[in-house]
Write a protein that holds these residues in place. Structure first.
Motif, PDB file in Angstrom:
ATOM      1  N   TRP A 157       0.871  -1.160   0.000  1.00 31.53           N
ATOM      2  CA  TRP A 157       0.000   0.000   0.000  1.00 31.53           C
ATOM      3  C   TRP A 157       0.916   1.220   0.000  1.00 31.53           C
ATOM      4  N   ARG A 158       0.541   2.249  -0.730  1.00 32.35           N
ATOM      5  CA  ARG A 158       1.363   3.445  -0.793  1.00 32.35           C
ATOM      6  C   ARG A 158       0.494   4.684  -1.034  1.00 32.35           C
ATOM      7  N   ASP A 159       1.114   5.855  -0.871  1.00 31.03           N
ATOM      8  CA  ASP A 159       0.502   7.109  -1.289  1.00 31.03           C
ATOM      9  C   ASP A 159       1.497   7.809  -2.184  1.00 31.03           C
ATOM     10  N   ASP A 160       1.330   9.122  -2.405  1.00 29.82           N
ATOM     11  CA  ASP A 160       2.220   9.825  -3.320  1.00 29.82           C
ATOM     12  C   ASP A 160       3.633   9.997  -2.763  1.00 29.82           C
ATOM     13  N   LEU A 161       3.815   9.840  -1.452  1.00 31.51           N
ATOM     14  CA  LEU A 161       5.136  10.010  -0.852  1.00 31.51           C
ATOM     15  C   LEU A 161       5.930   8.711  -0.743  1.00 31.51           C
ATOM     16  N   GLY A 162       5.247   7.566  -0.666  1.00 31.75           N
ATOM     17  CA  GLY A 162       5.976   6.317  -0.501  1.00 31.75           C
ATOM     18  C   GLY A 162       5.088   5.216   0.036  1.00 31.75           C
ATOM     19  N   ALA A 163       5.718   4.136   0.467  1.00 32.87           N
ATOM     20  CA  ALA A 163       4.982   2.973   0.970  1.00 32.87           C
ATOM     21  C   ALA A 163       4.425   3.262   2.360  1.00 32.87           C
ATOM     22  N   THR A 164       3.200   2.811   2.595  1.00 37.74           N
ATOM     23  CA  THR A 164       2.578   2.958   3.909  1.00 37.74           C
ATOM     24  C   THR A 164       2.384   1.609   4.596  1.00 37.74           C
ATOM     25  N   CYS A 165       2.404   0.510   3.840  1.00 44.31           N
ATOM     26  CA  CYS A 165       2.327  -0.827   4.417  1.00 44.31           C
ATOM     27  C   CYS A 165       3.080  -1.796   3.517  1.00 44.31           C
ATOM     28  N   ARG A 166       3.986  -2.567   4.085  1.00 37.35           N
ATOM     29  CA  ARG A 166       4.798  -3.506   3.307  1.00 37.35           C
ATOM     30  C   ARG A 166       4.169  -4.893   3.249  1.00 37.35           C
ATOM     31  N   ARG A 167       4.549  -5.624   2.208  1.00 34.58           N
ATOM     32  CA  ARG A 167       4.089  -6.995   1.985  1.00 34.58           C
ATOM     33  C   ARG A 167       2.579  -7.107   2.191  1.00 34.58           C
ATOM     34  N   TRP A 168       1.899  -6.249   1.463  1.00 35.36           N
ATOM     35  CA  TRP A 168       0.433  -6.175   1.416  1.00 35.36           C
ATOM     36  C   TRP A 168      -0.123  -5.708   2.758  1.00 35.36           C
ATOM     37  N   ASN A 169      -0.108  -6.552   3.776  1.00 41.54           N
ATOM     38  CA  ASN A 169      -0.649  -6.148   5.083  1.00 41.54           C
ATOM     39  C   ASN A 169       0.193  -6.696   6.227  1.00 41.54           C
ATOM     40  N   TRP A 170       1.479  -6.870   5.970  1.00 38.95           N
ATOM     41  CA  TRP A 170       2.381  -7.421   6.994  1.00 38.95           C
ATOM     42  C   TRP A 170       2.775  -6.372   8.026  1.00 38.95           C
ATOM     43  N   ARG A 171       3.277  -5.234   7.575  1.00 35.54           N
ATOM     44  CA  ARG A 171       3.760  -4.217   8.512  1.00 35.54           C
ATOM     45  C   ARG A 171       3.364  -2.823   8.050  1.00 35.54           C
ATOM     46  N   GLN A 172       2.653  -2.109   8.920  1.00 38.64           N
ATOM     47  CA  GLN A 172       2.281  -0.730   8.630  1.00 38.64           C
ATOM     48  C   GLN A 172       3.424   0.205   8.991  1.00 38.64           C
ATOM     49  N   GLY A 173       3.541   1.278   8.228  1.00 34.68           N
ATOM     50  CA  GLY A 173       4.584   2.262   8.485  1.00 34.68           C
ATOM     51  C   GLY A 173       4.197   3.231   9.585  1.00 34.68           C
ATOM     52  N   THR A 174       5.188   3.966  10.067  1.00 35.59           N
ATOM     53  CA  THR A 174       4.946   4.909  11.158  1.00 35.59           C
ATOM     54  C   THR A 174       4.444   6.265  10.676  1.00 35.59           C
ATOM     55  N   ARG A 175       4.711   6.611   9.417  1.00 29.20           N
ATOM     56  CA  ARG A 175       4.332   7.942   8.927  1.00 29.20           C
ATOM     57  C   ARG A 175       2.835   8.159   8.964  1.00 29.20           C
ATOM     58  N   THR A 176       2.065   7.128   8.681  1.00 30.79           N
ATOM     59  CA  THR A 176       0.610   7.257   8.655  1.00 30.79           C
ATOM     60  C   THR A 176      -0.055   6.473   9.785  1.00 30.79           C
ATOM     61  N   ARG A 177       0.711   6.123  10.796  1.00 29.87           N
ATOM     62  CA  ARG A 177       0.197   5.320  11.904  1.00 29.87           C
ATOM     63  C   ARG A 177      -0.955   6.029  12.620  1.00 29.87           C
ATOM     64  N   LEU A 178      -1.949   5.249  12.987  1.00 26.18           N
ATOM     65  CA  LEU A 178      -3.127   5.767  13.689  1.00 26.18           C
ATOM     66  C   LEU A 178      -2.896   5.622  15.188  1.00 26.18           C
ATOM     67  N   GLU A 179      -2.780   6.751  15.887  1.00 23.48           N
ATOM     68  CA  GLU A 179      -2.419   6.731  17.302  1.00 23.48           C
ATOM     69  C   GLU A 179      -3.523   7.219  18.229  1.00 23.48           C
ATOM     70  N   THR A 180      -4.571   7.798  17.662  1.00 22.79           N
ATOM     71  CA  THR A 180      -5.643   8.319  18.509  1.00 22.79           C
ATOM     72  C   THR A 180      -6.945   8.361  17.729  1.00 22.79           C
ATOM     73  N   VAL A 181      -8.048   8.493  18.437  1.00 17.69           N
ATOM     74  CA  VAL A 181      -9.355   8.636  17.805  1.00 17.69           C
ATOM     75  C   VAL A 181      -9.575  10.116  17.504  1.00 17.69           C
ATOM     76  N   GLY A 182      -9.819  10.414  16.253  1.00 16.57           N
ATOM     77  CA  GLY A 182     -10.044  11.804  15.878  1.00 16.57           C
ATOM     78  C   GLY A 182      -9.586  12.069  14.460  1.00 16.57           C
ATOM     79  N   GLY A 183      -9.912  13.250  13.946  1.00 15.89           N
ATOM     80  CA  GLY A 183      -9.548  13.580  12.579  1.00 15.89           C
ATOM     81  C   GLY A 183     -10.225  12.648  11.599  1.00 15.89           C
ATOM     82  N   ARG A 184      -9.498  12.312  10.539  1.00 21.01           N
ATOM     83  CA  ARG A 184     -10.008  11.363   9.556  1.00 21.01           C
ATOM     84  C   ARG A 184      -9.209  10.068   9.657  1.00 21.01           C
TER      85      ARG A 184
END
Length: 240
Positions: A157-184
C-alpha cells in the motif's frame, strides 16, 4: 471527502478473488466516547476457543497469495496470522490504544487482515500496487526510526510520498500510523475466497459499531472493492 483507494490491475493476477471493504471515518467534529466492552479480550478468548470455522482456510489463502509475489509467509505472515500467533503463544494481545485495540479485535474475531491509518497523514489516495523497490517506508528498527524500501515486486500500500504498508498487510509504516481517535481515519478490511461474503460484512459492521462508540457523531463512508479480470471495481455509500 469521498477519497477512496485505488487498486492496480496487477493485483488481480496475484489475487483474483480479492475482496475488501474500505471505511473512511470523519471524526473531526465527533464527541469522545469509550468502548462499553473489552472487545479485544473477548476476541482473544474467541481465538483460543478455535476462531471462525473458515479461519484457517482464509489464513492459508493469504499465505498462498504472499508466495505468489515472492514473500515468505512463515517469516513475514499477514497481519491476521501474526495476531493469531501472538494469542496462541501469550493468551492475550497487550492493549495499544482504543482504536487499534478495536480493529485488532475485529481482525482476530474474523481472521482477516485489517489496516487502520491516519488519513490526514496521506498525500494523495492510498493505492495497492507492486513496488518498484525505491519507495520510502518509515518504520522502527531496534528502537530507532529508520527509512527503508520494499523489495522490487512486493505488494504494497502506498501514497504519493511512498509505501505505507509492506508486503500487502504485513507491517504498517509509522508515517501514517493511527495513534488516537479523531480527525479522519481510514480502515481497510481485506479478504480472499475462503472468507464468506457475509462474514466480511459482519466484520465491517463490528468495526463501524465500535468506531461509533469511540467517536459518537462521526461520519462513516464505506466502499466495497473487488478485483475481477485484471481491473478493480467498487461501489460506495454513506453508512452513518
Amino acid at each position: 471527502m469521498l477519497d477512496f483507494p485505488l487498486i492496480d490491475e496487477e493485483i488481480a493476477e496475484i489475487a483474483p478473488d480479492f475482496r475488501a471493504i474500505s471505511i473512511l471515518v470523519d471524526a473531526q467534529d465527533s464527541a469522545r466516547g469509550v468502548m462499553a466492552r473489552d472487545v479485544l479480550g473477548e476476541a482473544c478468548d474467541f481465538v483460543r476457543a478455535g476462531g471462525p470455522a473458515w479461519g484457517e482456510a482464509h489464513l492459508a489463502n493469504w499465505a498462498e497469495a504472499y508466495v505468489r509475489f515472492g514473500a515468505k509467509p512463515n517469516r513475514t505472515p499477514c497481519s491476521a496470522q501474526a495476531l493469531k500467533k501472538r494469542v496462541e503463544k501469550d493468551g492475550r494481545i497487550p492493549p495499544i490504544n482504543p482504536v487499534v485495540d478495536l480493529y485488532n479485535a475485529v481482525s482476530l474475531r474474523f481472521a482477516i487482515p485489517i489496516g487502520g491509518e491516519n488519513f490526514d497523514a496521506y498525500v494523495g489516495k492510498p493505492r495497492l500496487t507492486i513496488a518498484v523497490g525505491t519507495e520510502s517506508f518509515h518504520t522502527v528498527l531496534n528502537g530507532e526510526a529508520v527509512v527503508e524500501s520494499p523489495s522490487k515486486g512486493e505488494v504494497i500500500w502506498r501514497d504519493d510520498l511512498g509505501a505505507t504498508c509492506r508486503r500487502w498487510n504485513w507491517r504498517q509504516g509509522t508515517r501514517t500510523r493511527l495513534e488516537t481517535v479523531g480527525g479522519r481515519m481510514w480502515f481497510i478490511l481485506e479478504s480472499l475466497a475462503a472468507m464468506p461474503e457475509e462474514a466480511l460484512e459482519q466484520a465491517a459492521k463490528m468495526l463501524v459499531s465500535g468506531l461509533k462508540e469511540l467517536a459518537p457523531g462521526c461520519k462513516v463512508y464505506k466502499q466495497e472493492i473487488t478485483t475481477a479480470k485484471g481491473s478493480a471495481a467498487s461501489s460506495d455509500m454513506r453508512v452513518g
